[in-house]
Write a protein that holds these residues in place. Structure first.
Motif, mmCIF file in Angstrom:
data_model
loop_
_atom_site.group_PDB
_atom_site.id
_atom_site.type_symbol
_atom_site.label_atom_id
_atom_site.label_comp_id
_atom_site.label_asym_id
_atom_site.label_seq_id
_atom_site.Cartn_x
_atom_site.Cartn_y
_atom_site.Cartn_z
ATOM 1 N N UNK A 115 -1.299 19.428 104.451
ATOM 2 C CA UNK A 115 -1.305 20.861 104.754
ATOM 3 C C UNK A 115 0.098 21.355 105.100
ATOM 4 N N UNK A 116 0.836 20.549 105.824
ATOM 5 C CA UNK A 116 2.204 20.930 106.171
ATOM 6 C C UNK A 116 3.030 21.161 104.906
ATOM 7 N N UNK A 117 2.880 20.245 103.953
ATOM 8 C CA UNK A 117 3.608 20.399 102.689
ATOM 9 C C UNK A 117 3.223 21.698 101.989
ATOM 10 N N UNK A 118 1.935 21.951 101.938
ATOM 11 C CA UNK A 118 1.454 23.172 101.296
ATOM 12 C C UNK A 118 2.041 24.408 101.970
ATOM 13 N N UNK A 119 2.016 24.419 103.288
ATOM 14 C CA UNK A 119 2.528 25.567 104.042
ATOM 15 C C UNK A 119 4.027 25.739 103.834
ATOM 16 N N UNK A 120 4.732 24.618 103.767
ATOM 17 C CA UNK A 120 6.178 24.702 103.570
ATOM 18 C C UNK A 120 6.508 25.317 102.212
ATOM 19 N N UNK A 150 6.768 48.050 103.462
ATOM 20 C CA UNK A 150 5.507 47.298 103.442
ATOM 21 C C UNK A 150 5.724 45.889 102.891
ATOM 22 N N UNK A 151 6.572 45.767 101.868
ATOM 23 C CA UNK A 151 6.880 44.428 101.364
ATOM 24 C C UNK A 151 7.469 43.586 102.496
ATOM 25 N N UNK A 152 8.352 44.208 103.238
ATOM 26 C CA UNK A 152 9.026 43.510 104.328
ATOM 27 C C UNK A 152 8.046 42.997 105.374
ATOM 28 N N UNK A 153 7.125 43.843 105.807
ATOM 29 C CA UNK A 153 6.197 43.401 106.847
ATOM 30 C C UNK A 153 5.178 42.393 106.299
ATOM 31 N N UNK A 154 4.842 42.515 105.023
ATOM 32 C CA UNK A 154 3.893 41.556 104.443
ATOM 33 C C UNK A 154 4.532 40.181 104.255
ATOM 34 N N UNK A 155 5.773 40.172 103.836
ATOM 35 C CA UNK A 155 6.475 38.897 103.691
ATOM 36 C C UNK A 155 6.622 38.229 105.046
ATOM 37 N N UNK A 156 6.905 39.046 106.040
ATOM 38 C CA UNK A 156 7.010 38.535 107.394
ATOM 39 C C UNK A 156 5.666 37.966 107.863
ATOM 40 N N UNK A 157 4.595 38.646 107.508
ATOM 41 C CA UNK A 157 3.244 38.177 107.837
ATOM 42 C C UNK A 157 2.985 36.800 107.225
ATOM 43 N N UNK A 158 3.298 36.664 105.941
ATOM 44 C CA UNK A 158 3.090 35.402 105.252
ATOM 45 C C UNK A 158 3.893 34.276 105.875
ATOM 46 N N UNK A 159 5.173 34.549 106.129
ATOM 47 C CA UNK A 159 6.049 33.530 106.678
ATOM 48 C C UNK A 159 5.552 33.078 108.059
ATOM 49 N N UNK A 160 5.212 34.047 108.893
ATOM 50 C CA UNK A 160 4.724 33.747 110.243
ATOM 51 C C UNK A 160 3.483 32.873 110.220
ATOM 52 N N UNK A 161 2.535 33.213 109.344
ATOM 53 C CA UNK A 161 1.286 32.456 109.273
ATOM 54 C C UNK A 161 1.552 31.012 108.894
ATOM 55 N N UNK A 162 2.406 30.836 107.890
ATOM 56 C CA UNK A 162 2.711 29.487 107.435
ATOM 57 C C UNK A 162 3.406 28.693 108.532
ATOM 58 N N UNK A 163 4.345 29.343 109.201
ATOM 59 C CA UNK A 163 5.089 28.705 110.284
ATOM 60 C C UNK A 163 4.134 28.252 111.397
ATOM 61 N N UNK A 164 3.211 29.113 111.745
ATOM 62 C CA UNK A 164 2.268 28.822 112.816
ATOM 63 C C UNK A 164 1.323 27.688 112.420
ATOM 64 N N UNK B 158 -7.817 28.369 116.416
ATOM 65 C CA UNK B 158 -8.295 29.743 116.452
ATOM 66 C C UNK B 158 -7.452 30.613 117.359
ATOM 67 N N UNK B 159 -7.185 30.084 118.556
ATOM 68 C CA UNK B 159 -6.419 30.846 119.543
ATOM 69 C C UNK B 159 -5.023 31.154 119.022
ATOM 70 N N UNK B 160 -4.386 30.131 118.461
ATOM 71 C CA UNK B 160 -3.034 30.298 117.927
ATOM 72 C C UNK B 160 -2.965 31.356 116.855
ATOM 73 N N UNK B 161 -3.926 31.310 115.925
ATOM 74 C CA UNK B 161 -3.939 32.273 114.828
ATOM 75 C C UNK B 161 -4.056 33.702 115.347
ATOM 76 N N UNK B 162 -4.973 33.882 116.281
ATOM 77 C CA UNK B 162 -5.182 35.220 116.830
ATOM 78 C C UNK B 162 -3.926 35.705 117.550
ATOM 79 N N UNK B 163 -3.332 34.807 118.318
ATOM 80 C CA UNK B 163 -2.118 35.132 119.071
ATOM 81 C C UNK B 163 -1.008 35.568 118.118
ATOM 82 N N UNK B 164 -0.859 34.813 117.046
ATOM 83 C CA UNK B 164 0.204 35.085 116.076
ATOM 84 C C UNK B 164 -0.040 36.409 115.357
#
Lengths: 182, 182
Positions: A115-120, A150-164, B158-164
């Motif tokens: 999963x880490x590889x996929x997220x990276x 909107x592109x900017x905030x969506x890209x940021x959303x994607x990056x954040x999720x993967x990082x988390x 779950x908690x982490x995702x929501x927080x992020x």
DNA sequence: GAAAGCATGTAAGATGTTACATGATTCG
DNA sequence: CGAATCATGTAACATCTTACATGCTTTC
């Protein structure tokens, strides 16, 4: 009119595109196959939300370039004001994580390392698009009126999720490794 | 055998439960309605992955308590070793965020504020289950051999995702508010 | 008395995936 | 020469949601 239809309408509202192109653009934010997109575009065109022009290309196959109509734009604005559906998550890893005790430690670690590889990969994709955008625009489009906001905030959303997700996997791996060290 | 089937098998492998109960347990990790679960349980029972006993209750309707069979456990272990499908995200807010320019600032802010509320509710739910577990166990089950280890890592997920998600929404709201202040 | 929770199911319809189908061009 | 990309579509199937259907108990 379902969510995918509004998603396509939203893309087309900004940049008239072909079905193939819409499929690619949508991928990071809403997974849909071309077999779902093409019939839906035809339906949206028939019902007057979009229109298309056939664009001839010499080096590549001809394409249908869809653009939004007035009716489409009205529908899109109404949708934005409607209550937003709750997000749906379908992640097999989560269900597998629940059964961790049934496997050996190596397979358990493999699950999270995969999963880490996929997220990276995903994160690099988001970051790549982001850096391309920043180069083109010479800075972050962090102002709401900027056309790329909107592109900017969506890209940021994607990056954040993967990082988390990576951080979570690493945290789990750490707990699993502590056991090994005993 | 699809992912939902394995998910149910995984729950049942740990604690024999009724369909109704499985539906509730599964909710935070895989959204499925009872109308999907009941027929699937019947199928899994017919094919020998699960078995059930009818449990009579005086104060409540009778229930079918499903438990895993040997065949089910073998299938479950095989599934754990198979490659994991990539996660699917279907979030209407993401598609709406793409169309932000089409709305006025108030509606834009409402979108993210609504999401923050939703995430806070979810986060409280995860934290509530977590604190109940910690009370019962008198500490965090942060050791892989602890029977509640998988619950612990999933609640943390779950908690982490929501927080992020909340942090992202707040970041967007902040950018939107900066514009207002101009 | 109404609403919510427990408990199980079916049917119809919407949504999404996989496979089938075609055909040109470019890159290795 | 084979694989990948561009480009569009249909058909069959799997999955998921909404609505229909029933009935008992507890709580407000």
């Amino acid at each position: 009119m379902n969510t995918l239809a509004y998603g396509l309408l939203g893309l087309v509202a900004r940049t008239p595109s072909s079905g193939y192109d819409l499929m690619l653009q949508l991928q990071p934010y809403w997974q849909a196959k071309h077999s779902q997109i093409y019939p839906l575009l035809a339906k949206l065109e028939q019902e007057g939300y979009m229109e298309f022009t056939r664009v001839h290309q010499t080096d590549r196959p001809d394409k249908k370039v869809y653009s939004i109509t007035e009716k489409g734009e009205i529908a899109l604005k109404l949708w934005l004001a409607e209550p937003t559906a709750e997000p749906v998550v379908r992640d097999e890893l989560v269900l597998k994580a629940y059964c961790l005790q049934l496997t050996d430690d190596q397979k358990a670690r493999d699950l999270f390392m995969e999963r880490i590889e996929h997220c990276q990969e995903q994160m690099q994709m988001y970051e790549h698009i982001m850096s391309e955008m920043e180069q083109q625009l010479d800075g972050k489009p962090d102002h709401p009126d900027h056309p790329a906001f909107s592109d900017y905030i969506l890209l940021s959303w994607g990056r954040r999720r993967m990082k988390e997700d990576i951080l979570w996997c690493e945290w789990v791996l750490d707990l699993l490794k502590k056991k090994e060290a005993e």
